[in-house]
Design an enzyme around this catalytic site. Structure first.
Site, PDB file in Angstrom:
ATOM      1  N   HIS A  16       5.941  44.020   8.039  1.00 35.61           N
ATOM      2  CA  HIS A  16       7.344  43.700   7.781  1.00 35.61           C
ATOM      3  C   HIS A  16       7.858  44.636   6.701  1.00 35.61           C
ATOM      4  CE1 HIS A  16      10.920  41.059   7.725  1.00 35.61           C
ATOM      5  NE2 HIS A  16      10.991  41.444   6.451  1.00 35.61           N
ATOM      6  N   CYS A  17       8.916  45.372   7.002  1.00 33.85           N
ATOM      7  CA  CYS A  17       9.453  46.366   6.067  1.00 33.85           C
ATOM      8  C   CYS A  17      10.768  45.866   5.484  1.00 33.85           C
ATOM      9  CB  CYS A  17       9.659  47.700   6.790  1.00 33.85           C
ATOM     10  SG  CYS A  17      10.336  48.984   5.712  1.00 33.85           S
ATOM     11  N   PRO A  18      10.828  45.602   4.176  1.00 39.15           N
ATOM     12  CA  PRO A  18      12.098  45.149   3.584  1.00 39.15           C
ATOM     13  C   PRO A  18      13.156  46.240   3.567  1.00 39.15           C
ATOM     14  CG  PRO A  18      10.451  45.519   1.876  1.00 39.15           C
ATOM     15  CD  PRO A  18       9.742  45.661   3.185  1.00 39.15           C
ATOM     16  N   ASN A  60      14.828  45.669   6.610  1.00 41.26           N
ATOM     17  CA  ASN A  60      15.076  44.237   6.793  1.00 41.26           C
ATOM     18  C   ASN A  60      14.669  43.792   8.192  1.00 41.26           C
ATOM     19  OD1 ASN A  60      15.953  41.666   5.950  1.00 41.26           O
ATOM     20  ND2 ASN A  60      17.963  41.969   6.879  1.00 41.26           N
ATOM     21  N   ASN A  61      13.514  44.252   8.621  1.00 45.23           N
ATOM     22  CA  ASN A  61      13.069  43.972   9.977  1.00 45.23           C
ATOM     23  C   ASN A  61      11.560  44.182  10.052  1.00 45.23           C
ATOM     24  OD1 ASN A  61      13.163  43.320  12.670  1.00 45.23           O
ATOM     25  ND2 ASN A  61      14.278  45.148  13.317  1.00 45.23           N
TER      26      ASN A  61
END
Length: 371
Positions: free
Chosen positions: A167-169, A172-173
């Site tokens: 999960h990559c902030p 945001n996905n």
């Protein structure tokens, strides 16, 4: 008659033994009440990391839009400075080279913008809800739903992700089956973009940053038509006592150095070097994973399985590793007539191979014919 002999010298020994025995019983009681057959180093690490997991689960998805706005803002600021300072500099130096740099720069900017936008808005892929999934290999313990191969549960999104990588902030996905290619190509083009800016702006930055105003203000330099004070303001050369105005041209040129220009170049240098280091290392790491046909999560799983089977005298092989060339071909979706030039060097919204539910392995009989 019985004679009792008191040995006072052994009282400390008895007291020490009683205290040790008492603490030993307390320790045994605590161990009995808290016994867990599955307790190991991994379990202890998970317990210690629980506060961090809680923070990620509750705040990562919330602050994701802030990270996205930050990425867009930083990118736009770098582009504005490049237009403000870089283009006039190269146009005055060589218009032909400036035009070539504009073409290459806008090609990189187009790819960066497209792949970042697609990585943000494209769904990573989710297992169908409320349907029978024949390809399922297990049941998710958190959302109690069937899990196809290579599917993992994301705590931030609170749902299972097909071929989840992480999960990559910053987008945001989740990075998964549907947008993994967009995410990787965004990093690659961003690294190429900042490297392009660093190379093209090195001479400009050296002149305006490394050569400080103190070098320009050197009283030994003669022939300059202006002099700068400490604030960057212009001082006409006729006001400088050590220079003879008769030695100057009739029309002195005022070469003013804008202090905001220097600050902008320092800002550009810091941002570009930081992005080059961070995304450069991340891109190299993901390249190694793609070459092995695995994701970030699968890399840890494969490593643990390799160690476990090695202790049993066996060798573990990744079932999704078809070799470096074929792994890259599958990842980039270069099948069904797609080419590297058209679908990698230029923006392309083609979908990944398959449906994310069923995956070919090296054990398939028709592996030589696929893809």
């Amino acid at each position: 008659m019985v004679t009792i002999h008191w040995t006072f010298s052994r009282i400390p020994q008895y007291a020490c033994f009683s205290i040790k025995n008492f603490f030993r019983k307390c320790h045994l009681v605590c161990r009995s009440l808290t016994y867990n057959h599955f307790l190991d180093q991994s379990y202890i690490a998970d317990v210690c990391m629980e506060p961090l997991f809680w923070f990620v689960d509750n705040f990562t998805y919330t602050i994701g839009p802030i990270f996205v706005v930050s990425v867009i803002g930083l990118t736009v600021s770098v582009v504005i400075i490049a237009y403000w300072i870089g283009i006039p500099y190269w146009w005055n130096r060589n218009p032909i080279i400036c035009i070539l740099l504009l073409i290459v720069g806008h090609w990189l900017l187009l790819n960066i913008s497209f792949h970042y936008y697609m990585a943000v808005i494209t769904s990573p892929g989710y297992p169908p809800q409320g349907e029978l999934i024949p390809e399922a290999v297990s049941i998710c313990k958190k959302c109690i739903s069937p899990k196809p191969p290579r599917t993992h549960h994301c705590s931030a999104c609170n749902r299972c992700i097909l071929k989840m990588d992480h999960h990559c902030p910053w987008i945001n996905n989740c990075v998964g089956y549907g947008n993994h290619r967009y995410f990787f190509l965004y990093m690659v083009y961003m690294v190429l973009g900042v490297l392009f800016v660093i190379v093209c702006g090195f001479d400009l930055a050296y002149t305006d940053i490394w050569l400080t105003p103190s070098d320009i203000d050197d009283p030994e330099l003669e022939g300059h038509s202006v002099k700068f004070n400490q604030t960057g303001a212009l001082i006409p050369v006729t006001d400088v006592p050590h220079l003879d105005s008769s030695l100057l041209d009739d029309e002195p040129a005022y070469n003013y150095i804008n202090p905001w220009r220097r600050r902008a170049l320092v800002y550009m240098a810091l941002i570009n070097c930081g992005v080059l280091l961070a995304l450069g290392m991340l891109s190299l790491w993901h390249s190694q994973l793609i070459s092995k046909g695995e994701t970030c999560i699968e890399a840890n799983i494969n490593k643990a399985e390799t160690v476990r089977l090695k202790q049993l005298g066996k060798t573990y092989s990744n079932p999704y590793n078809f070799g470096r060339k074929k792994n890259w071909k599958i990842f980039l979706g270069l099948v069904q007539g797609r080419t590297f030039v058209r679908h990698v060097l230029f923006p392309s919204a083609h979908k990944p191979l398959g449906d994310g539910l069923k995956w070919h392995t090296i054990h398939d009989e028709d592996i030589d014919e696929w893809p």
